[in-house]
Design a protein around this motif. Structure first.
Motif, PDB file in Angstrom:
ATOM      1  N   LEU A  11       0.811  -1.227   0.000  1.00 17.45           N
ATOM      2  CA  LEU A  11       0.000   0.000   0.000  1.00 17.45           C
ATOM      3  C   LEU A  11       0.839   1.270   0.000  1.00 17.45           C
ATOM      4  CD1 LEU A  11      -2.935  -1.083   2.319  1.00 17.45           C
ATOM      5  CD2 LEU A  11      -3.098  -0.390  -0.091  1.00 17.45           C
ATOM      6  N   GLY A  14       0.269   3.468  -2.886  1.00 20.14           N
ATOM      7  CA  GLY A  14      -0.933   4.285  -2.916  1.00 20.14           C
ATOM      8  C   GLY A  14      -2.172   3.428  -2.778  1.00 20.14           C
ATOM      9  N   GLU A  15      -3.290   4.070  -2.956  1.00 20.82           N
ATOM     10  CA  GLU A  15      -4.597   3.441  -2.798  1.00 20.82           C
ATOM     11  C   GLU A  15      -4.746   2.252  -3.746  1.00 20.82           C
ATOM     12  OE1 GLU A  15      -8.448   5.878  -1.795  1.00 20.82           O
ATOM     13  OE2 GLU A  15      -8.123   5.863  -3.962  1.00 20.82           O
ATOM     14  N   SER A  17      -7.384  -1.511  -4.476  1.00 20.70           N
ATOM     15  CA  SER A  17      -8.485  -2.408  -4.110  1.00 20.70           C
ATOM     16  C   SER A  17      -7.897  -3.741  -3.663  1.00 20.70           C
ATOM     17  CB  SER A  17      -9.408  -2.624  -5.312  1.00 20.70           C
ATOM     18  OG  SER A  17      -8.736  -3.375  -6.312  1.00 20.70           O
ATOM     19  N   GLU A  48      -8.147  -2.668   8.862  1.00 24.20           N
ATOM     20  CA  GLU A  48      -9.092  -1.555   8.919  1.00 24.20           C
ATOM     21  C   GLU A  48      -9.646  -1.402  10.338  1.00 24.20           C
ATOM     22  OE1 GLU A  48     -12.862   0.231   6.392  1.00 24.20           O
ATOM     23  OE2 GLU A  48     -12.490  -1.933   6.340  1.00 24.20           O
ATOM     24  N   ILE A  53      -5.471   1.102   8.101  1.00 26.42           N
ATOM     25  CA  ILE A  53      -5.891   1.488   6.755  1.00 26.42           C
ATOM     26  C   ILE A  53      -7.312   2.023   6.816  1.00 26.42           C
ATOM     27  CG2 ILE A  53      -4.403  -0.178   5.549  1.00 26.42           C
ATOM     28  CD1 ILE A  53      -6.874  -1.981   5.183  1.00 26.42           C
ATOM     29  N   ALA A  55     -10.820   2.550   4.145  1.00 19.08           N
ATOM     30  CA  ALA A  55     -11.387   2.064   2.893  1.00 19.08           C
ATOM     31  C   ALA A  55     -12.477   3.029   2.452  1.00 19.08           C
ATOM     32  CB  ALA A  55     -11.971   0.667   3.079  1.00 19.08           C
ATOM     33  N   ARG A  56     -12.613   3.144   1.154  1.00 18.00           N
ATOM     34  CA  ARG A  56     -13.730   3.907   0.600  1.00 18.00           C
ATOM     35  C   ARG A  56     -14.300   3.116  -0.558  1.00 18.00           C
ATOM     36  NH1 ARG A  56     -12.688   6.960  -4.070  1.00 18.00           N
ATOM     37  NH2 ARG A  56     -10.521   6.887  -4.713  1.00 18.00           N
ATOM     38  N   VAL A  68     -11.551   0.509  -2.021  1.00 22.10           N
ATOM     39  CA  VAL A  68     -10.121   0.754  -2.170  1.00 22.10           C
ATOM     40  C   VAL A  68      -9.568   1.155  -0.806  1.00 22.10           C
ATOM     41  CG1 VAL A  68     -10.152   1.299  -4.630  1.00 22.10           C
ATOM     42  CG2 VAL A  68     -10.497   3.113  -2.978  1.00 22.10           C
ATOM     43  N   PHE A  69      -8.343   0.721  -0.564  1.00 20.45           N
ATOM     44  CA  PHE A  69      -7.716   0.896   0.739  1.00 20.45           C
ATOM     45  C   PHE A  69      -6.509   1.807   0.617  1.00 20.45           C
ATOM     46  CE2 PHE A  69      -9.701  -3.233   0.427  1.00 20.45           C
ATOM     47  CZ  PHE A  69     -10.460  -3.295   1.585  1.00 20.45           C
ATOM     48  N   ARG A  70      -6.225   2.513   1.705  1.00 17.97           N
ATOM     49  CA  ARG A  70      -4.993   3.283   1.773  1.00 17.97           C
ATOM     50  C   ARG A  70      -4.518   3.278   3.218  1.00 17.97           C
ATOM     51  NH1 ARG A  70      -5.444   8.161   4.052  1.00 17.97           N
ATOM     52  NH2 ARG A  70      -7.493   9.061   4.202  1.00 17.97           N
ATOM     53  N   THR A  72      -3.346   4.684   6.707  1.00 21.71           N
ATOM     54  CA  THR A  72      -3.596   5.850   7.553  1.00 21.71           C
ATOM     55  C   THR A  72      -2.247   6.315   8.101  1.00 21.71           C
ATOM     56  OG1 THR A  72      -3.824   4.491   9.522  1.00 21.71           O
ATOM     57  CG2 THR A  72      -5.858   4.954   8.272  1.00 21.71           C
TER      58      THR A  72
END
Length: 187
Positions: A11, A14-15, A17, A48, A53, A55-56, A68-70, A72
């Motif tokens: 990750l 970057g962001e 899935s 999460e 991380i 997610a959106r 998709v995850f990124r 924190t």
């Protein structure tokens, strides 16, 4: 090393899935860490929940929506803390092929040679895949140019290690096949 550390490393690009991360693992991380997609998704859920991380949901028209995850800030701090730790003991090799080779003198030499040959074919295919990844990463640059210009060099360094590992598998396989043929001819 925990799967979460490998996921956080992925990750850093970057962001992404879960599907993208599974592809990334298959393409670029598999030379040093193996995981099934199910393992990845379970670990993403735990990460999460732990605040490493976020997610959106990305809405897609002709496909199901995807998450998709990124990382924190807490995730980045966890990566930094992990990198600062001394690594544990080197990985021990657990390889069924080596057990078969160990038993070659009392077993079917032809079956052992076939297993070694199969492993060499697998190593050659992986090496070819890694060569394609290397060319894509270099994108026409020399290696020195890449190291001077690239934003991140870690993925390239791990790719080189994977390539080295597969070359060694091929070299060992050639030697083992030669010795097994000699042994068969002598008996």
């Amino acid at each position: 090393m925990a799967l979460r550390n490998a996921l956080m490393a992925a990750l850093l690009r970057g962001e992404a899935s879960g599907y993208d991360l599974a592809k990334e693992f298959d393409a670029a991380v598999a030379n040093f860490w193996m995981a099934t997609p199910q393992q990845l998704y379970r670990e993403l859920e735990r990460m999460e929940a732990d605040g490493l991380i976020t997610a959106r949901v990305v809405e897609q028209e002709r496909r199901p929506n995807k998450r998709v995850f990124r990382l924190t800030e807490a995730g980045l701090e966890a990566v930094r803390a992990y990198v600062a730790e001394l690594p544990g003991k080197p990985t021990a090799i657990r390889d069924e092929l080596m057990v078969k080779v160990q038993c070659a003198d009392v077993g079917d030499l032809e079956a052992v040679r076939a297993a070694v040959t199969e492993r060499m074919e697998w190593a050659a295919a992986k090496l070819a895949h890694y060569e394609r990844l290397r060319a894509r990463l270099l994108d026409g640059r020399t290696e020195d140019e890449f190291f001077a210009e690239a934003e991140r060099i870690g993925p390239y360094l791990t790719l080189l290690r994977g390539m080295s590992f597969e070359r060694e598998n091929l070299q060992w396989g050639e030697m083992a096949l030669r010795r097994l043929r000699q042994r068969a001819a002598a008996h």
